[in-house]
Structures are given as C-alpha cells and as structure tokens.
Design an enzyme around this catalytic site. Structure first.
Site, PDB file in Angstrom:
ATOM      1  N   LYS A   1      46.946  41.091  35.073  1.00 25.76           N
ATOM      2  CA  LYS A   1      46.213  41.001  36.343  1.00 25.76           C
ATOM      3  C   LYS A   1      45.768  42.367  36.852  1.00 25.76           C
ATOM      4  O   LYS A   1      44.753  42.491  37.517  1.00 25.76           O
ATOM      5  CB  LYS A   1      47.060  40.288  37.390  1.00 25.76           C
ATOM      6  CG  LYS A   1      47.232  38.812  37.081  1.00 25.76           C
ATOM      7  CD  LYS A   1      47.431  37.992  38.340  1.00 25.76           C
ATOM      8  CE  LYS A   1      47.260  36.513  38.046  1.00 25.76           C
ATOM      9  NZ  LYS A   1      48.323  35.966  37.186  1.00 25.76           N
TER      10      LYS A   1
ATOM     11  N   GLU B   1      43.258  35.811  47.523  1.00 23.65           N
ATOM     12  CA  GLU B   1      44.113  34.628  47.567  1.00 23.65           C
ATOM     13  C   GLU B   1      45.235  34.846  46.567  1.00 23.65           C
ATOM     14  O   GLU B   1      45.078  35.578  45.596  1.00 23.65           O
ATOM     15  CB  GLU B   1      43.306  33.396  47.180  1.00 23.65           C
ATOM     16  CG  GLU B   1      43.185  33.134  45.659  1.00 23.65           C
ATOM     17  CD  GLU B   1      42.413  34.193  44.871  1.00 23.65           C
ATOM     18  OE1 GLU B   1      41.654  34.967  45.504  1.00 23.65           O
ATOM     19  OE2 GLU B   1      42.569  34.259  43.641  1.00 23.65           O
TER      20      GLU B   1
ATOM     21  N   SER C   1      50.692  37.790  28.100  1.00 23.28           N
ATOM     22  CA  SER C   1      49.960  38.176  29.314  1.00 23.28           C
ATOM     23  C   SER C   1      50.824  38.874  30.350  1.00 23.28           C
ATOM     24  O   SER C   1      50.315  39.616  31.185  1.00 23.28           O
ATOM     25  CB  SER C   1      49.291  36.940  29.932  1.00 23.28           C
ATOM     26  OG  SER C   1      50.235  35.908  30.141  1.00 23.28           O
TER      27      SER C   1
END
Ligand code: PLP
Length: 416
Positions: A93, A115, A383
């Site tokens: 991210k 968000e 990830s």
C-alpha cells in the site's frame, strides 16, 4: 500490450468496465487530477523521483526469495516470493500512497483524505501525510474503528484525524461515501487518496501505474534468481492493486496470471468476497465506476466476509475484470480454512509470516505446485506481512496462551 492506450476513445474504460460516474460538482476536480496524472505519467523524471523516494524511504527494491523448503515439501514447481512485506508500513500500500503524495504536491494541495476498512490504507496514508507535511483526515466505519484499534492508534499518533462514520452499516462502503462528501466540500485544497485500483478514472490507472513498480522489479529479479521467467504468478485480489501491480511485469510474456479472491466459507455460503471466482456478483455502477459488484437484484450491496479484512470488498478492479473476460487472468478463490492451513505451513517451513490477504495467493499456489514439474517456476506476490493479524490468527488457531494474555491485560486496566 498497453492496458491504457484507450484506442477506442473511451478514456478510462477497460472493455465495458471502469469510467467515472461522479456528481457533476466534482467534474472540474477529477479533470484536473486526470490532467496532472497524465503529465506525471509522461514525464520520465517523475518516475525517477518516485523510484528514488521508494528506495530511500521504503527500502525498495524489495527482494525475490526462493522458498526451497516449501518447494521440496510440495515436490513440484519451484516457488519464489516477491517480498512486498518488507516495504515501509509492511505492505504494497505504501507504493500507491507515496506516489499519490507526489501527485498531490504537483497539484499544489495541502490536505489529503482517505477511506479505510481494516485500517491498512489509512495507516499508510497517515504515514505519507506526516512525511509530506499534509493535513490528513481518515474516514473509517465506526464498526471498523472499534475492531481495528491498533491501526487507529497509529494513525492518530502519526498526526491524522480519524473520523468514525456512523452511517449505514458503519463499514468501508459508508466510509467511502463520507470521504466523497468531504471531497465535494473541500476539493479546492484536498486530494482524495484512494486506496486500491478501483473507483472513478483516473484512480484505477493511477494506482496501477504506481503499483507497477512491483512487476517491473519482479520480472528482472526472477530471471536473475531462477534463470527464467515464471510459469505462473499468483496474487491475492481485494480491490486488485497488488495483483495488477505484479501482473503488469509479465503482461507480454507467456506467463499465466492467477488472481486469488477471498473464498470465505466457500461457494454458496453467502459468506465470502469472491466476485469473479464464484458466480454471485453482477455488473453495476457504484462508488464512481462500473464493475462486478456483490449485490442483490435491487442493486443493494451484499454483506461480504473474509478472514482477511483487506480482501473484504464488494467491487473489483475494472482492468482485472476485462483481463479475466479476455482469459488473460485466471481467477480462483481460497477459503478461510485453506488460508489458515497455508499460513501455518508457510510459517513453519520458511519462517515467513505473510499477511492473511497475501496467504490467499500462497494457498492457491500450494494447491497447484505439486501438480507442476520441478522445472517449472511459480512466483507469489507476498503483498504484506502478517504481524498485524496477530489477533485474528490467534483466534483462528484458538491459542489458549494468547487468550490468557489478553485477559490478564484487561484485568491490568481494570474497569475504567
Ligand atoms: C489492502 C491489502 C490487500 C488488498 O488490496 P489489493 O488492492 O487487492 O491489493 C492485499 N494485501 C495486503 C497486505 C493489504 O494490506
């Protein structure tokens, strides 16, 4: 294969999916963002600035690791892992948020909003805002604020304001709506840092652009480590950003690309978040874009479930939907049970703790590897790291000592 040439003139569409369905009032803002991103994208110096930032701040390039023990144990394909768990804040991210931070700076904006569901994207955005000196507000459903306290704690300590959204079911989709409302009110000085390759154009393209750093590195690294390209690449799919990130490295190669969704309690259970691997989803327009959503016949969104909070989402990356329909990407789902087993196997054989999200990709690779030959090569995108999942994992494997620890801790705080 250029995913973003939009040759048919429908900018922001991938086959029939994508687009930008927004309230009229946001038109100027979204066009300004589209124009700024286009400029960044065509400027090689911008990509260099991004790569340099990720090198010095986030430890890129992340390595590719050979899992010799797991490969031997399964007795089939050789398994390699791209280590996004080693980036700053512990997942892929950070790639997207730092990239959007640079775009925000070019836009001349001083405030960012985002968000967040499980809190991972909020955490990464708060980190980026601290580093760039932006004011930061994070919208999170009140239910999620209550169950994801550790991430809320870090966001607040990084200087962000966390707003607990009390509308609707008080989860991610309500947080998205509230965030869009803020954007409409404050668009002159505010950039909306969307967390995955979903939402209105240019977000799917922009997020994919930054996450492509994973695939660009991985292609070179796997050739160096394994002496050849992989036969199959596995990535978990929530919104679909880490998957499109690594897949882009192998788009023009004879490499099979496999997206793994959250199978939850399995097909027919109504408790999962598999939009393409199972057949409960249908095409609709919501949250600014057209894609497959888990919705009922009236277009109301269904409750989704996954052991991995980051995969628990109703929509999906429109680029991946198009690639699925073209049979360029295969979709599978891993159930909660399979994920729990895959996590334990990976921890014990390799000393790696993949995030529960990433473990979906491991689980599918573990099913397929034994059926492949020893000459073949698998690449899994890890990830993120699993430390954040300690509460969920301890519950899932029913760890008695952990439960006692929590009880003791609660007793220490008393009744206040
Ligand atoms: C958020 C998250 C995901 C899911 O998001 P995508 O956009 O599908 O990549 C996957 N893995 C980790 C570790 C995450 O934090």
């Amino acid at each position: 294969m250029d995913l973003f040439d939009f040759a048919d003139g429908r900018e922001g569409y991938y086959g029939d999916y994508g687009g930008a369905f927004l309230p009229e009032i946001l038109t100027t803002t979204i066009e300004e963002l589209q124009a700024c991103f286009r400029e960044c994208k065509s400027d090689p110096a911008f990509w260099q600035e991004f790569v340099e930032l990720m090198r010095s701040y986030s430890g890129r390039p992340t390595p590719v690791t050979y899992l010799e023990n797991l490969s031997n144990k399964l007795g089939g394909a050789r398994i390699y892992v791209k280590r996004e768990d080693l980036g700053h804040t512990g997942s892929h991210k950070i790639n997207n948020v730092m990239g959007q931070g640079l775009v925000c700076k070019r836009l001349g904006k001083k405030r960012v909003i985002a968000e967040t569901g499980a809190g991972q994207h909020g955490f990464a955005t708060a980190t980026m805002a601290a580093r760039f000196g932006f004011e930061c507000k994070i919208y999170m459903g009140a239910v999620d604020v209550a169950r994801q306290r550790p991430n809320v704690f870090w966001m607040e300590n990084l200087g962000a304001t966390v707003v607990a959204v009390e509308d609707g079911q008080r989860t991610l989709k309500d947080a998205i709506n509230e965030c869009l409302r803020d954007w409409v009110t404050n668009m002159a000085d505010t950039h909306y840092v969307l967390g995955t390759a979903c939402g209105p154009h240019p977000f799917p393209e922009m997020v994919s652009f930054f996450q492509a750093i994973i695939g660009r590195e991985a292609r070179e690294q796997i050739v160096a480590e394994a002496g050849r390209l992989p036969d199959r690449v596995f990535a978990c799919v929530g919104g679909g950003s880490n998957a499109i990130g690594i897949f882009q490295g192998f788009m023009d190669d004879n490499v099979e690309l496999v997206g793994v969704e959250a199978g939850g309690h399995g097909p027919g259970s109504g408790l999962h978040a598999a939009r393409l691997a199972y057949d409960d989803a249908s095409v609709g327009v919501a949250q600014g874009y057209k894609t497959y959503f888990l919705q009922n016949d009236d277009g109301n969104m269904l409750e989704t479930h996954s052991i991995a909070a980051g995969l628990d989402y109703i929509g999906i990356n429109p680029i991946l939907v198009n690639l699925w329909q073209q049979e360029r990407v295969r979709f599978e789902a891993a159930t909660d049970d399979a994920v729990r087993e895959a996590l334990q196997l990976t921890m014990r054989t390799e000393g790696l703790i993949p995030a529960l999200e990433s473990t979906h990709a491991f689980a599918q690779a573990i099913v397929e590897a034994p059926k492949m030959s020893k000459d073949e090569v698998i690449l899994i995108n890890q990830s993120g790291r699993g430390d954040k999942d300690i509460f969920t994992v301890a519950d899932a494997i029913d760890d008695r000592h952990w439960r006692q620890f929590i009880r003791d801790k609660a007793a220490e705080y008393g009744e206040d």
